[in-house]
Design an enzyme around this catalytic site. Structure first.
Site, PDB file in Angstrom:
ATOM      1  N   SER A 239      34.000-108.037  52.608  1.00  0.00           N
ATOM      2  CA  SER A 239      33.151-109.153  52.169  1.00  0.00           C
ATOM      3  C   SER A 239      32.284-109.707  53.282  1.00  0.00           C
ATOM      4  CB  SER A 239      34.254-110.115  51.565  1.00  0.00           C
ATOM      5  OG  SER A 239      34.628-111.095  52.490  1.00  0.00           O
ATOM      6  N   LYS A 240      31.361-110.783  52.651  1.00  0.00           N
ATOM      7  CA  LYS A 240      30.676-111.311  53.432  1.00  0.00           C
ATOM      8  C   LYS A 240      31.063-111.670  54.850  1.00  0.00           C
ATOM      9  CE  LYS A 240      26.901-112.792  50.372  1.00  0.00           C
ATOM     10  NZ  LYS A 240      26.924-113.777  49.164  1.00  0.00           N
TER      11      LYS A 240
END
Ligand code: GLU
Length: 464
Positions: A239-240
């Site tokens: 994820s980010k």
């Protein structure tokens, strides 16, 4: 053309994610290898979350990676009539039914099931209802009662079974009439003749439900291959938090598409201990047999290493083109200055990304050299005046800036000043580039060219 038909089916609710790109790549490679057809389908039935901007971003990222489709893009939003027709067919055949249970009722039942320690699932209240009240309804698919489990053999994960007691009556159309993912994916994969579905394993739980829908609609089911997820270094889903997850963010950070392709394919697929694969190599060598069952961990250092490999070995002419926007971004006016291709050649060994290359290239184009303070203090001192004077004299005499002739000029400077190579090259490097790290001094001189180089040295001389 072979009978193989695969597809990539992104939902346009954001940019193309690294994981999605890998799924697209696996589909593309297999289609190319087996002379099959790679179909692109935009899954935009969720009107509220789908945007044209995301569609454009996904298409752009695929183009950048070189993943061109053979068919499509098809848009699910243009196929609602077909979906409605199929829902009607299921209703008429008694394989689907209208469910009038309100959200409040469903929530209460769910709560009760949880409290009683049962798995919450729809209890079938409206299954055998014959009336049609004037109230909002969804349409549910009747879980077939003639068998107790569904099994399929996944080409990556092996045999997978799900007991029907784990399932309930799936909603196939929402109360606003829009069809849901599991229904439309089945209709489209069947109608588009998809023979093999390669997708992320986050969809593996949907597959048995989809197989039941294929059967109910009278379609043959395709084969399935579920690709493991990509994880971050902490083994959590990428994820980010782990860094950029958008394909185009890598383009902006100065990565080359071939590096990202090479990196993504190796994340979950191997071919002996080989690491470097061009797209052509991949088309020849890729197969699902060597796709691993477990998740790959995203390793930014390895991606960077691959990128520096492709920069080192890349065609300077192409790299020069790719570098232009990065120079532009830094306000470097490359149009007036040394030959950009020569600049690139001098930096290929030293830059891991195009951003780094643009940083490294800036000095070539800025004749008002910006000296690093420390370097200036150490190397541009009045004591160096005789050295720079000698350098000017020798370089002026140098008929052509070839490596060989420059070496001879340097030898003469070293002899007459009694200085070792480093004591000559380093002050000169600071004078020409402003800093103490750069390509070899001969390369810098060659790329700058005689006039520019001499002009820079003369300017330094004035300040001493
Ligand atoms: N639109 C789905 C997604 O983006 C595709 C799932 C599938 O490939 O079946 O997750």
């Amino acid at each position: 053309m072979s009978d193989l038909r695969v597809r990539f089916a992104p939902s346009p609710t954001g940019y193309l994610h690294i994981g999605g790109a890998r799924t697209a790549l696996f589909n593309y490679l297999l289609a190319k290898k087996q002379a099959g057809t790679f179909v692109l389908r935009i899954e935009d039935t969720d009107v509220a979350r789908s945007t044209q901007e995301s569609v454009d971003a996904i298409l752009h990222a695929m183009e950048w990676l070189g993943l061109s489709c053979d068919e499509g893009p098809y848009y699910q939003s243009e196929r609602f009539d077909l979906y409605r027709q199929k829902v009607e067919q299921l209703l008429q055949q008694g394989k689907a039914y209208r469910c009038y249970c309100s959200q409040a009722e469903l929530d209460a039942k769910r709560e009760a099931a949880m409290q009683a320690g049962r798995k919450p699932k729809y209890d079938g209240t409206c299954r055998n209802r014959t009336d049609q009240p004037d109230a909002p309804y969804v349409i549910r698919f009747k879980l077939p009662e003639d068998k107790t489990e569904t099994t399929f053999v996944d080409k990556i994960k092996g045999s997978i079974s799900i007991r029907h007691e784990e399932l309930d009556d799936l909603i196939i159309a929402r109360s606003d009439g829009t069809p849901t993912y599991n229904l439309v994916v089945v209709i489209d994969d069947a109608e588009m003749g998809i023979s093999l579905v390669i997708r992320g394993d986050d969809h593996i739980n949907n597959t048995p439900r989809q197989i039941l829908l294929y059967e109910a609609l009278g379609y043959p089911a395709p084969e399935f291959a579920h690709v493991p997820m990509i994880l971050g270094t902490d083994k959590k889903r990428l994820s980010k938090r782990h860094g950029a997850t958008s394909v185009m963010a890598y383009q902006q950070m100065g990565y080359l598409p071939e590096a990202l392709v090479n990196y993504l394919v190796r994340l979950g697929w191997s071919f002996g201990d080989e690491e470097i694969f061009s797209m052509d190599d991949l088309i020849e060598k890729f197969s699902l047999d060597n796709v691993g069952k477990s998740a790959g961990v995203f390793n930014p250092e390895k991606l960077l290493w691959l990128n520096s490999h492709y920069i080192k070995t890349g065609d300077p002419l192409r790299l020069a083109e790719l570098l232009k926007p990065f120079l532009q971004e830094k306000g470097v006016e490359w149009q007036q200055g040394p030959d950009l291709v020569a600049v690139v050649k001098s930096l290929q060994e030293r830059a891991a990304t195009l951003v780094e290359m643009a940083e490294g290239a800036a000095f070539y184009f800025i004749d008002d050299v910006i000296y690093e303070e420390k370097a200036q203090r150490k190397f541009l001192k009045p004591e160096q005046k005789p050295l720079f004077e000698r350098l000017i004299a020798e370089l002026e005499q140098c008929p052509e800036f070839t490596e060989e002739l420059l070496e001879q000029s340097f030898a003469r400077v070293m002899e007459s000043t009694g200085l070792k190579f480093g004591k000559v090259a380093q002050p000169l490097r600071v004078a020409l580039t402003g800093g103490t790290a750069s390509p070899s001094i001969y390369e810098v001189l060659q790329v700058l060219g005689k006039d520019r180089a001499l002009q820079r040295i003369r300017k330094v001389l004035l300040t001493l």
